[in-house]
Design a protein around this motif. Sequence first.
Motif, PDB file in Angstrom:
ATOM      1  N   ASP A 125       9.404   0.206   1.374  1.00 56.45           N
ATOM      2  CA  ASP A 125      10.072   1.488   0.788  1.00 56.45           C
ATOM      3  C   ASP A 125       9.959   1.054  -0.704  1.00 56.45           C
ATOM      4  O   ASP A 125      10.618  -0.222  -0.789  1.00 56.45           O
ATOM      5  N   VAL A 126       9.487   1.746  -1.694  1.00 55.38           N
ATOM      6  CA  VAL A 126       9.593   1.324  -3.087  1.00 55.38           C
ATOM      7  C   VAL A 126      10.196   2.264  -3.864  1.00 55.38           C
ATOM      8  O   VAL A 126       9.814   3.611  -3.677  1.00 55.38           O
ATOM      9  N   LEU A 127      11.064   1.925  -4.642  1.00 49.82           N
ATOM     10  CA  LEU A 127      11.861   3.053  -5.879  1.00 49.82           C
ATOM     11  C   LEU A 127      10.764   3.098  -6.992  1.00 49.82           C
ATOM     12  O   LEU A 127      10.980   1.787  -7.419  1.00 49.82           O
ATOM     13  N   GLN A 128      10.320   3.994  -7.330  1.00 49.08           N
ATOM     14  CA  GLN A 128       9.449   4.328  -8.326  1.00 49.08           C
ATOM     15  C   GLN A 128       9.649   5.546  -9.105  1.00 49.08           C
ATOM     16  O   GLN A 128      10.282   6.567  -8.401  1.00 49.08           O
ATOM     17  N   LYS A 129       9.385   5.487 -10.219  1.00 49.88           N
ATOM     18  CA  LYS A 129       9.454   6.916 -10.975  1.00 49.88           C
ATOM     19  C   LYS A 129       8.294   7.572 -10.769  1.00 49.88           C
ATOM     20  O   LYS A 129       7.075   7.080 -10.123  1.00 49.88           O
TER      21      LYS A 129
ATOM     22  N   SER B 243       6.095   9.001 -12.533  1.00 52.60           N
ATOM     23  CA  SER B 243       5.115   8.943 -13.495  1.00 52.60           C
ATOM     24  C   SER B 243       4.387   7.587 -13.238  1.00 52.60           C
ATOM     25  O   SER B 243       3.101   7.335 -13.904  1.00 52.60           O
ATOM     26  N   ASP B 244       5.072   6.738 -12.250  1.00 53.93           N
ATOM     27  CA  ASP B 244       4.476   5.324 -12.378  1.00 53.93           C
ATOM     28  C   ASP B 244       3.342   5.552 -11.317  1.00 53.93           C
ATOM     29  O   ASP B 244       2.928   6.374 -10.495  1.00 53.93           O
ATOM     30  N   ALA B 245       2.197   4.578 -11.707  1.00 54.41           N
ATOM     31  CA  ALA B 245       0.877   4.465 -10.773  1.00 54.41           C
ATOM     32  C   ALA B 245       1.306   3.911  -9.421  1.00 54.41           C
ATOM     33  O   ALA B 245       2.092   3.027  -9.165  1.00 54.41           O
ATOM     34  N   PRO B 246       0.589   4.406  -8.405  1.00 54.54           N
ATOM     35  CA  PRO B 246       1.001   3.972  -7.104  1.00 54.54           C
ATOM     36  C   PRO B 246       0.494   2.553  -6.757  1.00 54.54           C
ATOM     37  O   PRO B 246      -0.422   2.114  -7.522  1.00 54.54           O
ATOM     38  N   LEU B 247       1.054   1.922  -6.088  1.00 47.14           N
ATOM     39  CA  LEU B 247       0.964   0.501  -5.733  1.00 47.14           C
ATOM     40  C   LEU B 247      -0.451   0.562  -4.811  1.00 47.14           C
ATOM     41  O   LEU B 247      -0.524   1.260  -4.048  1.00 47.14           O
ATOM     42  N   THR B 248      -1.341  -0.616  -4.956  1.00 50.32           N
ATOM     43  CA  THR B 248      -2.426  -0.822  -4.261  1.00 50.32           C
ATOM     44  C   THR B 248      -2.659  -1.971  -3.466  1.00 50.32           C
ATOM     45  O   THR B 248      -3.304  -2.140  -2.386  1.00 50.32           O
ATOM     46  N   THR B 249      -2.008  -2.989  -4.172  1.00 52.72           N
ATOM     47  CA  THR B 249      -2.077  -4.286  -3.479  1.00 52.72           C
ATOM     48  C   THR B 249      -1.106  -4.639  -2.515  1.00 52.72           C
ATOM     49  O   THR B 249      -0.019  -4.697  -2.958  1.00 52.72           O
TER      50      THR B 249
ATOM     51  N   PRO C  37      12.415   8.654  -6.989  1.00 54.50           N
ATOM     52  CA  PRO C  37      12.217   8.649  -5.498  1.00 54.50           C
ATOM     53  C   PRO C  37      11.808   7.545  -5.060  1.00 54.50           C
ATOM     54  O   PRO C  37      11.554   6.579  -5.493  1.00 54.50           O
ATOM     55  N   ILE C  38      12.147   7.285  -3.558  1.00 60.66           N
ATOM     56  CA  ILE C  38      11.584   6.307  -2.837  1.00 60.66           C
ATOM     57  C   ILE C  38      10.201   6.730  -2.139  1.00 60.66           C
ATOM     58  O   ILE C  38      10.415   7.598  -1.270  1.00 60.66           O
ATOM     59  N   TYR C  39       9.375   5.774  -2.177  1.00 54.46           N
ATOM     60  CA  TYR C  39       8.125   6.030  -1.566  1.00 54.46           C
ATOM     61  C   TYR C  39       7.951   5.064  -0.471  1.00 54.46           C
ATOM     62  O   TYR C  39       8.176   3.563  -0.640  1.00 54.46           O
ATOM     63  N   ALA C  40       7.339   5.479   0.726  1.00 47.78           N
ATOM     64  CA  ALA C  40       7.339   4.560   1.795  1.00 47.78           C
ATOM     65  C   ALA C  40       5.587   4.104   1.659  1.00 47.78           C
ATOM     66  O   ALA C  40       4.673   4.974   1.439  1.00 47.78           O
ATOM     67  N   TYR C  41       5.305   2.842   1.641  1.00 47.53           N
ATOM     68  CA  TYR C  41       4.004   2.435   1.666  1.00 47.53           C
ATOM     69  C   TYR C  41       3.668   1.486   2.778  1.00 47.53           C
ATOM     70  O   TYR C  41       4.555   1.158   3.577  1.00 47.53           O
TER      71      TYR C  41
ATOM     72  N   PRO D 218       1.805  -6.754  -0.797  1.00 50.03           N
ATOM     73  CA  PRO D 218       2.435  -7.794  -0.936  1.00 50.03           C
ATOM     74  C   PRO D 218       2.504  -8.843  -0.097  1.00 50.03           C
ATOM     75  O   PRO D 218       2.642 -10.275  -0.237  1.00 50.03           O
ATOM     76  N   ALA D 219       2.035  -8.496   1.431  1.00 49.93           N
ATOM     77  CA  ALA D 219       2.192  -9.523   2.418  1.00 49.93           C
ATOM     78  C   ALA D 219       0.826 -10.286   2.506  1.00 49.93           C
ATOM     79  O   ALA D 219       0.668 -11.337   2.393  1.00 49.93           O
ATOM     80  N   CYS D 220      -0.198  -9.432   2.375  1.00 43.95           N
ATOM     81  CA  CYS D 220      -1.527 -10.074   2.858  1.00 43.95           C
ATOM     82  C   CYS D 220      -2.608 -10.259   1.215  1.00 43.95           C
ATOM     83  O   CYS D 220      -3.612 -10.808   1.419  1.00 43.95           O
ATOM     84  N   GLY D 221      -1.997  -9.186   0.330  1.00 48.81           N
ATOM     85  CA  GLY D 221      -3.007  -9.302  -0.834  1.00 48.81           C
ATOM     86  C   GLY D 221      -4.108  -8.311  -1.025  1.00 48.81           C
ATOM     87  O   GLY D 221      -4.676  -8.270  -1.754  1.00 48.81           O
ATOM     88  N   ALA D 222      -4.412  -7.640   0.194  1.00 45.45           N
ATOM     89  CA  ALA D 222      -5.430  -6.671   0.342  1.00 45.45           C
ATOM     90  C   ALA D 222      -5.197  -5.442  -0.758  1.00 45.45           C
ATOM     91  O   ALA D 222      -4.216  -5.108  -0.971  1.00 45.45           O
ATOM     92  N   ASP D 223      -6.152  -4.780  -1.021  1.00 47.64           N
ATOM     93  CA  ASP D 223      -6.142  -3.786  -1.910  1.00 47.64           C
ATOM     94  C   ASP D 223      -6.121  -2.469  -0.873  1.00 47.64           C
ATOM     95  O   ASP D 223      -6.774  -1.378  -1.240  1.00 47.64           O
ATOM     96  N   THR D 224      -5.345  -2.626   0.144  1.00 50.93           N
ATOM     97  CA  THR D 224      -5.233  -1.301   0.764  1.00 50.93           C
ATOM     98  C   THR D 224      -3.801  -0.906   1.550  1.00 50.93           C
ATOM     99  O   THR D 224      -3.423  -0.385   2.417  1.00 50.93           O
ATOM    100  N   PHE D 225      -3.063  -0.992   0.185  1.00 46.51           N
ATOM    101  CA  PHE D 225      -1.628  -0.521   0.372  1.00 46.51           C
ATOM    102  C   PHE D 225      -1.568   0.870   0.088  1.00 46.51           C
ATOM    103  O   PHE D 225      -1.880   1.406  -1.428  1.00 46.51           O
ATOM    104  N   ARG D 226      -1.110   1.792   0.913  1.00 46.31           N
ATOM    105  CA  ARG D 226      -1.194   3.222   0.464  1.00 46.31           C
ATOM    106  C   ARG D 226       0.200   3.587   0.637  1.00 46.31           C
ATOM    107  O   ARG D 226       0.749   3.411   1.686  1.00 46.31           O
ATOM    108  N   LYS D 227       0.583   4.884   0.023  1.00 43.13           N
ATOM    109  CA  LYS D 227       1.589   5.779   0.088  1.00 43.13           C
ATOM    110  C   LYS D 227       1.578   6.546   1.568  1.00 43.13           C
ATOM    111  O   LYS D 227       0.445   6.934   1.911  1.00 43.13           O
ATOM    112  N   GLN D 228       2.705   6.597   2.216  1.00 39.73           N
ATOM    113  CA  GLN D 228       2.692   7.509   3.530  1.00 39.73           C
ATOM    114  C   GLN D 228       3.282   8.621   3.054  1.00 39.73           C
ATOM    115  O   GLN D 228       4.201   8.687   2.147  1.00 39.73           O
TER     116      GLN D 228
END
Length: 103
Positions: free
Chosen positions: A16-20, A22-28, A2-6, A30-40
Amino acid sequence: MPIYAYKCESCGHAKDVLQKVSDAPLTTCPACGADTFRKQLTAAGFQLKGTGWYVTDFRNSGSAATGAAAAGASSSAEASKPSAGDGGAASSATPCGASCACH
């Protein structure tokens, strides 16, 4: 996979990220480095192909077949009509001309 929107809640960066599954959701972010990257939450996109679906088989039940039969009957009736001696007489008899799609 699946493709997840963050989207980053801090800077608004979206990706948009192509992930399995079973993969852990991304949190960081990539633009600003903050830990506020959430799935939409997004709608799943899919298309029904082939036969056996309501969309392809039953939605317009009868109307397409009836329309095709009527078109075939009108074209065969036109073919069986005798043509006029002069070419302009047939087009002047129709109110909108011989090149229209309604006759």
